[in-house]
Scaffold this motif. Sequence first.
Motif, short mmCIF file in Angstrom:
data_model
loop_
_atom_site.label_atom_id
_atom_site.label_comp_id
_atom_site.label_asym_id
_atom_site.label_seq_id
_atom_site.Cartn_x
_atom_site.Cartn_y
_atom_site.Cartn_z
N LYS A 508 0.82 -1.20 0.00
CA LYS A 508 0.00 0.00 0.00
C LYS A 508 0.86 1.26 0.00
O LYS A 508 0.54 2.25 -0.64
CB LYS A 508 -0.91 0.01 1.23
N GLU A 509 1.98 1.21 0.69
CA GLU A 509 2.84 2.39 0.78
C GLU A 509 3.38 2.78 -0.58
O GLU A 509 3.48 3.96 -0.92
CB GLU A 509 4.00 2.10 1.75
N ALA A 510 3.72 1.76 -1.40
CA ALA A 510 4.29 2.02 -2.72
C ALA A 510 3.28 2.69 -3.64
O ALA A 510 3.66 3.45 -4.54
CB ALA A 510 4.78 0.73 -3.36
N LEU A 511 1.99 2.42 -3.43
CA LEU A 511 0.97 3.05 -4.25
C LEU A 511 1.06 4.56 -4.19
O LEU A 511 0.77 5.25 -5.17
CB LEU A 511 -0.43 2.63 -3.75
N TRP A 512 1.46 5.06 -3.04
CA TRP A 512 1.41 6.50 -2.84
C TRP A 512 2.55 7.24 -3.55
O TRP A 512 2.57 8.46 -3.59
CB TRP A 512 1.46 6.80 -1.33
N TYR A 513 3.49 6.48 -4.12
CA TYR A 513 4.64 7.13 -4.76
C TYR A 513 4.69 6.86 -6.26
O TYR A 513 5.76 6.79 -6.85
CB TYR A 513 5.94 6.70 -4.07
N HIS A 514 3.51 6.69 -6.86
CA HIS A 514 3.46 6.57 -8.33
C HIS A 514 3.86 7.90 -8.97
O HIS A 514 3.76 8.97 -8.36
CB HIS A 514 2.06 6.16 -8.77
N SER A 515 4.29 7.80 -10.22
CA SER A 515 4.89 8.96 -10.88
C SER A 515 3.96 10.17 -10.95
O SER A 515 4.40 11.31 -10.77
CB SER A 515 5.36 8.57 -12.28
N GLU A 516 2.66 9.93 -11.21
CA GLU A 516 1.74 11.07 -11.33
C GLU A 516 1.55 11.80 -10.00
O GLU A 516 1.32 13.01 -9.97
CB GLU A 516 0.39 10.64 -11.92
N ARG A 517 1.64 11.06 -8.89
CA ARG A 517 1.50 11.70 -7.58
C ARG A 517 2.74 12.53 -7.25
O ARG A 517 2.65 13.60 -6.63
CB ARG A 517 1.27 10.64 -6.50
N LEU A 518 3.91 12.01 -7.64
CA LEU A 518 5.14 12.79 -7.44
C LEU A 518 5.09 14.08 -8.25
O LEU A 518 5.49 15.15 -7.75
CB LEU A 518 6.36 11.96 -7.85
N ALA A 519 4.60 13.98 -9.48
CA ALA A 519 4.49 15.17 -10.32
C ALA A 519 3.50 16.16 -9.72
O ALA A 519 3.74 17.38 -9.71
CB ALA A 519 4.04 14.77 -11.73
N LEU A 520 2.40 15.65 -9.19
CA LEU A 520 1.40 16.52 -8.56
C LEU A 520 1.99 17.21 -7.33
O LEU A 520 1.81 18.42 -7.14
CB LEU A 520 0.18 15.69 -8.17
N ALA A 521 2.69 16.44 -6.51
CA ALA A 521 3.29 17.02 -5.30
C ALA A 521 4.29 18.11 -5.67
O ALA A 521 4.34 19.17 -5.03
CB ALA A 521 3.97 15.93 -4.49
N TYR A 522 5.09 17.86 -6.73
CA TYR A 522 6.03 18.90 -7.16
C TYR A 522 5.27 20.14 -7.61
O TYR A 522 5.67 21.28 -7.28
CB TYR A 522 6.91 18.41 -8.31
N GLY A 523 4.18 19.94 -8.33
CA GLY A 523 3.38 21.08 -8.79
C GLY A 523 2.87 21.92 -7.63
O GLY A 523 2.83 23.16 -7.72
N LEU A 524 2.50 21.27 -6.53
CA LEU A 524 2.02 22.00 -5.36
C LEU A 524 3.17 22.67 -4.62
O LEU A 524 3.06 23.82 -4.17
CB LEU A 524 1.28 21.04 -4.43
N VAL A 525 4.28 21.96 -4.49
CA VAL A 525 5.44 22.51 -3.78
C VAL A 525 6.03 23.71 -4.51
O VAL A 525 6.36 24.74 -3.91
CB VAL A 525 6.53 21.41 -3.62
N ALA A 526 6.15 23.58 -5.84
CA ALA A 526 6.77 24.65 -6.64
C ALA A 526 5.77 25.73 -7.04
O ALA A 526 6.15 26.70 -7.70
CB ALA A 526 7.41 24.04 -7.89
N ASP A 527 4.50 25.54 -6.67
CA ASP A 527 3.46 26.50 -7.02
C ASP A 527 3.47 26.75 -8.54
O ASP A 527 3.55 27.89 -9.00
CB ASP A 527 3.66 27.81 -6.27
N VAL A 528 3.40 25.63 -9.28
CA VAL A 528 3.51 25.67 -10.74
C VAL A 528 2.45 26.55 -11.37
O VAL A 528 2.71 27.31 -12.30
CB VAL A 528 3.43 24.23 -11.31
N ALA A 529 1.21 26.43 -10.88
CA ALA A 529 0.11 27.21 -11.46
C ALA A 529 -0.46 28.14 -10.39
O ALA A 529 -0.61 27.74 -9.23
CB ALA A 529 -0.98 26.28 -11.99
N PRO A 530 -0.77 29.37 -10.75
CA PRO A 530 -1.34 30.29 -9.77
C PRO A 530 -2.71 29.81 -9.29
O PRO A 530 -3.37 29.02 -9.95
CB PRO A 530 -1.46 31.61 -10.55
N ARG A 531 -3.10 30.29 -8.13
CA ARG A 531 -4.38 29.90 -7.55
C ARG A 531 -5.50 30.20 -8.54
O ARG A 531 -5.56 31.25 -9.16
CB ARG A 531 -4.60 30.68 -6.25
N GLY A 532 -6.38 29.24 -8.71
CA GLY A 532 -7.48 29.38 -9.66
C GLY A 532 -7.19 28.71 -10.99
O GLY A 532 -8.10 28.51 -11.79
#
Length: 584
Positions: A508-532
């Motif tokens: 179950k733990e490995a499920l949480w580190y699929h590539s699309e989730r890592l990309a999403l987390a980076y997007g949130l961390v780096a604030d890739v897109a402005p709010r909205g």
Amino acid sequence: MVWSTIYCSNIQNQNTQIGQMETDPRRIHADVIKRNAFNISEYRFHLNNLINHYFKSNLVADAINVFHQIPSPNVVSWTSLISGHSNTLPALTHFISMLRHPTLPNQRTLAIVLKTCASLSSLSFGVQLHSLCIKLSLASEPYSGSALIHFYSKTKLPNSARKVFDEMPQRDAVCFSSVIVGLAQNSKPIDALCYFSEMLASGFGSTVYSVSAALRACAELAGLEQCSMVHAHAVVTGLDLNVIVGTALVDGYGKCGMVNEARLVFDEHPSVMNLIGWNAMMSSYAQQGDKDSVLELFSMMELHGLVPDGYSFLSVMTAFCNAGLADETYEWFKKMELEYKFEPWIEHYTCLVDALGRSGRLNEAKEIALTMKKYSPDAAMWRALLSTSAHHANIELTREMSLRLQELDPQDDSAYVIAANAFSGVGKMDEVQVLRNLMRERRVKKEGGLSWIEHHGQVHVFLAGDRQHEKTEEIYLKLSELKEKVLKLGYVPVLDEMLHEVGQGEKKEALWYHSERLALAYGLVADVAPRGKALRIVKNLRICKDCHEAFKYISRVVEREIIVRDVNRYHRFSNGGCNCGDYW
């Protein structure tokens, strides 16, 4: 040579008198015969021109007769003869005769013959021509160099095309356009965009072809920022008003998932947009499963006097398929045949089979695949049936489709992986092991799962469990926070299938580190897109069930729209739901 000036002037006067119609080459030929007071060089010059005139008038036999009347054919004579047979086998035959004459070719001759080799997919002849180009010191010249780039691109050897370009000491806009187009057509989007950037930095002006190729590369990458930059360049240069560039813009924005932006571009060109542009716009909506917009455009297209083609019908069927409407997909398939009298392509059959299979009508889908008119099922069709059979846990049909796909393409990893997922889901681990052994024996490698997200024009790529990124610690911390929050909302991991990105024994733990989730987390961390604004992620494989479920919850947690483009379609996650309706 005074007569030559009068001769050309007479031709222009005749053309003016008869409008746009070309002067009959036989009249010109008669004038040449009457005025026989020419030296050999001047006489040959006029006959060379006549060869071109006869070919343009589709009087091939007369053109050949004129060639045989030339006392001593020079390179221009031979090139005219070869040009008249361009893209056909006689062009190669005449070229060999020219070498035996012997007459050495010039850049134009080589370019015509290389174009013919590309058209005929004659790799061996083209490679020998390349050798001849090198011997004659013409391989690095812009004209013949561009032809070599085009040849290697058309024969699906983009690295060879790039090598030819890189070895050219002097390049022009045509050379740059050739390599950019070639790389874009051969799924080398990053390289194509690099050369496009280098072309502009070198001071060369862009062309319709280089800009449209750059936009094609943006579309393949789903690179919105890059697409916007190329769009801005097209506006500055005025090329955005060209129908080819306009169509590429519609396709580019559409494949970036930005259908509203695509529609804005489309609405700027309604009077000049051709059928390809209409199809591109419909395809953009179809990938979103927006059947209403596709049908609206289809009707508008007909009102504009355009006749729908195979791609038009494919967009309509894809829209219904992605919306989960099998009956409507079938209805349009029959409508295409009976009302529009259009004979379906194998792609239409595959779309229909996919739609029926997804809705659980597996036997009906299989029957259509086996009874197609004119076609035998290809790998794409068996893959569609395999995927839908596995989805509905029809183990017998899954096993059959896996075997059929293996017979057709033993190196197709999906033939093994999809079936193994299905067998694993029902506890048939002995069959899973058989498939794993087969993959090992046949040296079949699973395609690795990749996801990427764009930030400030740079593409950040992630693998499952990836820890190579410079922001790895922040990414994994963000994932932990998201996990804690979605579990409180009721998220439960989906473990009913063995996924592409990991092997046996997945936890179950490995499920949480699929590539699309890592990309999403980076997007949130780096604030890739402005709010909205939506966070946009691209994945090279089908998004797994668990990631799909998790993203619905995450969209509620972060209160953001998340767009994921996987190999099948676009998923727009918003407020706990997805526009695919859990059907993909």
